[in-house]
Every structure is written in structure tokens, then in C-alpha cells.
Enzyme design. Structure first.
Site, PDB file in Angstrom:
ATOM      1  CB  SER A  23      -1.018   0.029   1.183  1.00 28.58           C
ATOM      2  OG  SER A  23      -1.680  -1.107   1.301  1.00 28.58           O
ATOM      3  NE  ARG A  27      -2.646   4.880   0.278  1.00 26.61           N
ATOM      4  CZ  ARG A  27      -3.240   3.525  -0.184  1.00 26.61           C
ATOM      5  NH1 ARG A  27      -2.301   2.574  -0.515  1.00 26.61           N
ATOM      6  NH2 ARG A  27      -4.616   3.433   0.167  1.00 26.61           N
ATOM      7  N   GLY A  95      -5.844  -4.067  -7.589  1.00 29.33           N
ATOM      8  CA  GLY A  95      -7.114  -3.340  -7.203  1.00 29.33           C
ATOM      9  C   GLY A  95      -6.585  -1.936  -6.719  1.00 29.33           C
ATOM     10  NE  ARG A 123     -10.369  -7.118  -6.688  1.00 23.73           N
ATOM     11  CZ  ARG A 123      -9.543  -6.537  -5.789  1.00 23.73           C
ATOM     12  NH1 ARG A 123      -8.400  -6.669  -6.379  1.00 23.73           N
ATOM     13  NH2 ARG A 123      -9.769  -5.928  -4.642  1.00 23.73           N
ATOM     14  CD  GLN A 169      -8.042  -1.239  -3.244  1.00 27.97           C
ATOM     15  OE1 GLN A 169      -9.136  -1.397  -3.968  1.00 27.97           O
ATOM     16  NE2 GLN A 169      -7.129  -1.938  -2.963  1.00 27.97           N
ATOM     17  CG  ASP A 315      -5.249  -6.889   2.291  1.00 27.19           C
ATOM     18  OD1 ASP A 315      -6.549  -7.145   1.780  1.00 27.19           O
ATOM     19  OD2 ASP A 315      -4.510  -6.015   2.082  1.00 27.19           O
ATOM     20  CE  LYS A 342     -10.542  -6.894   0.356  1.00 29.00           C
ATOM     21  NZ  LYS A 342     -10.279  -5.372   0.389  1.00 29.00           N
ATOM     22  NE  ARG A 346      -7.650 -12.668  -0.798  1.00 27.97           N
ATOM     23  CZ  ARG A 346      -6.993 -11.381  -0.698  1.00 27.97           C
ATOM     24  NH1 ARG A 346      -7.172 -10.539   0.143  1.00 27.97           N
ATOM     25  NH2 ARG A 346      -5.975 -11.240  -1.549  1.00 27.97           N
ATOM     26  NE  ARG A 387      -3.265  -9.948   0.788  1.00 24.89           N
ATOM     27  CZ  ARG A 387      -2.100  -9.117   0.570  1.00 24.89           C
ATOM     28  NH1 ARG A 387      -1.022  -9.977   1.142  1.00 24.89           N
ATOM     29  NH2 ARG A 387      -2.095  -7.824   0.351  1.00 24.89           N
TER      30      ARG A 387
HETATM   31  C1  S3P Z   1      -5.703  -1.381   0.024  1.00 23.67           C
HETATM   32  C2  S3P Z   1      -6.813  -1.264   0.776  1.00 23.67           C
HETATM   33  C3  S3P Z   1      -7.748  -2.526   0.924  1.00 23.67           C
HETATM   34  C4  S3P Z   1      -6.856  -3.868   0.831  1.00 23.67           C
HETATM   35  C5  S3P Z   1      -5.790  -3.849  -0.347  1.00 23.67           C
HETATM   36  C6  S3P Z   1      -4.989  -2.600  -0.183  1.00 23.67           C
HETATM   37  C7  S3P Z   1      -4.985  -0.068  -0.155  1.00 23.67           C
HETATM   38  O1  S3P Z   1      -8.539  -2.704  -0.020  1.00 23.67           O
HETATM   39  O2  S3P Z   1      -7.521  -4.968   0.754  1.00 23.67           O
HETATM   40  O3  S3P Z   1      -4.867  -4.798  -0.411  1.00 23.67           O
HETATM   41  O4  S3P Z   1      -3.838   0.121  -0.095  1.00 23.67           O
HETATM   42  O5  S3P Z   1      -5.685   1.097   0.208  1.00 23.67           O
HETATM   43  P1  S3P Z   1     -10.356  -1.791   0.043  1.00 23.67           P
HETATM   44  O6  S3P Z   1     -10.078  -0.600   0.157  1.00 23.67           O
HETATM   45  O7  S3P Z   1     -10.978  -2.463  -1.071  1.00 23.67           O
HETATM   46  O8  S3P Z   1     -10.874  -2.688   1.319  1.00 23.67           O
END
Ligand code: S3P
Length: 433
Positions: A23, A27, A95, A123, A169, A315, A342, A346, A387
Site C-alpha cells: 500500500s 502511494r 485493485g 472486480r 481504496q 487482507d 478481493k 476469499r 494470499r
Molecule cells: C488497500 C486497501 C484494501 C486492501 C488492499 C490494499 C489499499 O482494499 O484490501 O489490499 O492500499 O488502500 P479495500 O479498500 O478494497 O478494502
């Protein structure tokens, strides 16, 4: 198709350091690209997901160099310096990349198209498109899914958005669009989610305020380039935390792990089960807290997981379900319907995998009930989900016969070198082409 052949082992021993946080790495590259000046990143995760983000910012006109392993240097083009990509931007399996880019690109003067691999193309993207449209963006999905088509040049205005699902996200997509909007943008979270965007935007000199699940951003004149150190990914550490809980006879340590409290719900869940976990050597890595995690041998008991912990461990459920399979008695997880959207569904993928190795479970619409018990050998389909693959790989510590885990190539999206690192502490995971 790449698969893992997992040979049962008695225990693991030693210590590990896991790769950088996914994450935070996404960013850092993205914000660096729209900052003014040179952003230096160390500890960058060289997994396929973050490499897709890196390729995308290059296609959008930012220069990105990799002077050494895990080091990345981004020459920011400024908030308004991105250029149209020559072709659709491919987010691969990521994603996070797709949803964050939706927010960023909705605010640009040019058109963009976002695509991804087979899993990502299935997704849901409307969850991010909807608030962006409320801000004035012109953005289309195909039946709610990618490709995402963004028409540039739409002026955006700030909104106050109460998110229906707890999603970092979606929150981040709205905040990124908010950098370009007229007026303030506020996101109200139904439950606290990971706050890396807020922390890192502050490091880039942006006025972001967060309190009690309400986050507000004010459009800055510019973002100031920053130096970002990426901590070890808690979500990757999770596989070794659970592995140590179910298979270490001596204290086992994972060094330099990001322990941002919006990420560490798994520690609380395991502690409720009776695990003996300690955080040592607390320090900070830029805007993120970091520690070493020590796990000592303890017996695990089944628990009912408090729903408030679910977004803080979103996660980590594949790994947690393996801990539940190894615990005495029943474990119940509810309030976790998000797991169904996801990289795979999952809940379904873990339930089928547990069935394959003889662990009794019951699928619920929003969770799973697992009866702890012996783990047999068997063939598990990871459904291309990194995962799911890693979760069953660590089950080799309790399995009574070999496991074959199918379709594991995507482990490299988040954890390059997983099988080798696991091997260094005693697991036997052989990659077969
Ligand atoms: C993430 C947010 C999560 C997480 C993903 C990473 C992020 O997703 O499951 O692996 O970096 O903002 P969601 O926002 O769909 O919960």
C-alpha cells in the site's frame, strides 16, 4: 501454470524480514509523480502490483529511475504536469492501483482508460466511480467493472462523502480527486480503514485532517517532493506470524514490520485465540510506526472474531483461517462480506481449500465458521489469488501429507521470493512450472 508442492515439516525456526509494504509503495510512486521535485523511496516493494503502478506513472510522463534494488527515484511533474498515456493503462492484478488512479486521473485534462488482468477485470469499480461522479468526474465502467474510461477536463468540486463500505481504496480515490477539486473534500468512513494516504499526503506537505473516521483534504497549490522509507508489509508478515503461531517451538521474530494500528487487527485476533505476541523495538519509518514482532509458542483456541476488527485485518483472513483450522474448537468470522470481492472470493476460495484438506467449515454470506482439526494432504486451487496460495503454503506446518497448491504465480504481485524466504526458516515449498 505454476504450482507449489508443499512437503510437511515439523516446525520453523529463526527470523525473517519481509519485503516492503504494498500500500505504501503504490502511494509513494503515485504521489511522487504529481509532486514538485525529486521523491526518493527506499524499501520499495518490487512486486508486480507496484511495478504496474510504476509503469503507469512513466506512461503518464513522470521519470522513474531504479538506482539500486528497492530504491526508486521519481522526478515529479507537479500536480498538473501529467500527460495522456499512449494506450490503456494496465494495472495487472492491482485493485489498489486501479482505484487510486481512478481518483487521480478523473481530475486530469486528458482522457484515460484503465484495464487489468482477468481477476481485476471482474472486480467492482463503481464504488470508486460513484463518488467521483458526484465530484463532477466523467467516468464509465462496463457493468460496474473495468475497463474504466475517464473523460478528462471535467472540473471537480469538493464533496462530503459517507462511504457505504469501509474501503481505503475508495477513500484514497476521493481524496486524490480532492487535491484538484474546488473547495474541501471530506470522506466519512463507516469503520476506520488503513490511513496511509492521509499520512503520506501530510509528508508531501498537504493539508489533510483526520479525526474519528472523518477525513478532510484541502486542495494544495502543490505537493512537495519527499523521502519515503517503506516499512516491511504487515500483510506479508502475517503469513510468518501465523506460521510461527502454529509451528514454532522457540520465539520467532519478524523484523522491521509496519505496525500502523489500522493494519494490525490480526494481532488482536490471534491474541484472543491465546497467541503470545510481542511488539519490540518500536520506531518510526517516515510517517509509519514500525516494530519487530516476536511470537512465542502458545496453544490456540477458537474464537468469535469481533466485527470491529474485520477492516483492520481485511487482507489477513486467508492466513487467519489457517490459524483457526489449527486452533482447538470453533472460530466464527462474520461481517466480512468484503472478502468476496478481493483478488478472489476469499470466503469461497478458503472454504474449498479447507474442504480439500479435510477441515470442517461452514460458509456464511459474510464470513466462515471453522472447526479446528487435523489438516490432511490435498490439492488446493488458489484461484490465482496470492494470499490464498501463501495461506495454504504455511499450512504445511500442520499437514499430515503433501499439499499441492495450484495457480500460484501471483504470489509475486505482493511477495516476491516468498517460497525462498519461507525455506530459510524451515518450510519446504517447491515451485513447479
Ligand atoms: C488497500 C486497501 C484494501 C486492501 C488492499 C490494499 C489499499 O482494499 O484490501 O489490499 O492500499 O488502500 P479495500 O479498500 O478494497 O478494502
Amino acid at each position: 501454470m505454476v504450482s507449489y508442492r508443499v512437503t510437511p515439516v515439523e516446525h520453523i525456526a529463526g527470523e525473517v524480514t519481509v519485503p516492503g509494504d504494498k500500500s505504501v509503495s503504490h502511494r509513494a510512486v503515485m504521489f511522487g509523480a504529481i509532486a514538485s521535485g525529486t521523491t526518493r523511496i527506499d524499501g520499495f516493494l518490487e512486486g508486480e502490483d507496484c511495478l504496474a503502478t510504476m509503469r503507469a506513472v512513466r506512461e503518464l510522463g513522470a521519470r522513474v529511475d531504479r538506482p539500486a534494488p528497492r530504491e526508486v527515484v521519481v522526478q515529479g511533474v507537479g500536480l498538473r504536469g501529467l500527460k495522456a498515456a499512449a494506450s490503456p493503462l494496465d494495472m495487472g492484478n492491482a485493485g489498489t492501483a486501479m482505484r487510486l488512479f481512478m481518483g487521480l486521473l478523473a481530475a486530469q485534462s486528458f482522457d484515460s482508460v484503465l484495464v487489468g488482468d482477468e481477476s481485476l477485470m471482474r472486480r467492482p469499480m463503481e464504488r470508486a466511480a460513484k463518488p467521483l461522479r458526484e465530484m463532477g468526474a466523467r467516468i464509465e465502467t462496463l457493468d460496474g467493472k473495468p475497463p474504466v474510461r475517464i473523460s478528462g477536463g471535467a472540473p471537480l468540486h469538493g464533496i462530503r462523502y459517507a462511504m457505504p463500505v469501509a474501503s481505503a481504496q475508495v477513500k484514497s480515490a476521493v481524496l486524490l480527486a480532492g487535491l484538484y477539486a474546488e473547495g474541501e473534500t471530506t470522506v466519512v468512513e463507516p469503520a476506520v480503514t488503513r490511513d496511509h494516504t492521509e499520512r503520506m499526503l501530510q509528508s508531501f506537505g498537504c493539508d489533510v485532517r483526520a479525526r474519528d473516521g472523518v477525513v478532510t483534504v484541502r486542495p494544495p497549490a502543490q505537493l512537495r517532493a519527499a523521502s519515503i522509507s517503506v516499512p516491511g508489509d504487515f500483510s506479508s508478515a502475517a503469513f510468518f506470524i501465523v506460521a510461527a503461531c502454529i509451528g514454532a517451538r522457540e520465539p520467532f521474530t519478524i523484523r522491521g514490520v509496519g505496525v500502523n494500528p489500522t493494519r494490525t487487527g490480526l494481532l488482536e485476533m490471534l491474541a484472543l485465540m491465546g497467541a503470545d505476541l510481542r511488539l519490540l523495538n518500536h520506531r518510526t519509518c517516515g510517517a509509519e510506526p514500525v516494530a519487530d514482532i516476536e511470537i512465542r509458542p502458545a496453544r490456540l483456541r477458537g474464537v468469535r472474531v469481533p466485527e470491529r476488527l474485520v477492516p483492520l485485518a481485511i487482507d489477513e483472513f486467508p492466513a487467519f483461517f489457517i490459524a483457526a483450522a489449527c486452533a482447538e474448537g470453533e472460530t466464527l468470522v462474520t461481517g466480512a462480506a468484503e472478502l468476496r470481492v478481493k483478488e478472489s472470493d476469499r470466503i469461497a476460495a478458503m472454504a474449498r481449500g479447507l474442504d480439500a484438506v479435510g477441515v470442517r467449515n461452514e460458509v456464511l454470506p459474510d464470513g466462515l465458521r471453522i472447526e479446528g482439526g487435523p489438516i490432511g494432504g490435498g490439492v488446493i486451487d488458489s484461484r490465482g489469488d496470492h494470499r490464498i496460495a501463501m495461506a495454504f503454503a504455511i499450512a504445511g506446518l500442520r499437514a499430515t501429507a503433501p499439499l499441492e497448491i495450484l495457480d500460484v504465480a501471483n504470489v509475486s504481485t505482493s511477495f516476491p521470493g516468498f517460497a525462498q524466504l519461507a525455506g530459510s526458516v524451515g518450510l519446504r515449498i517447491e515451485e513447479c512450472a
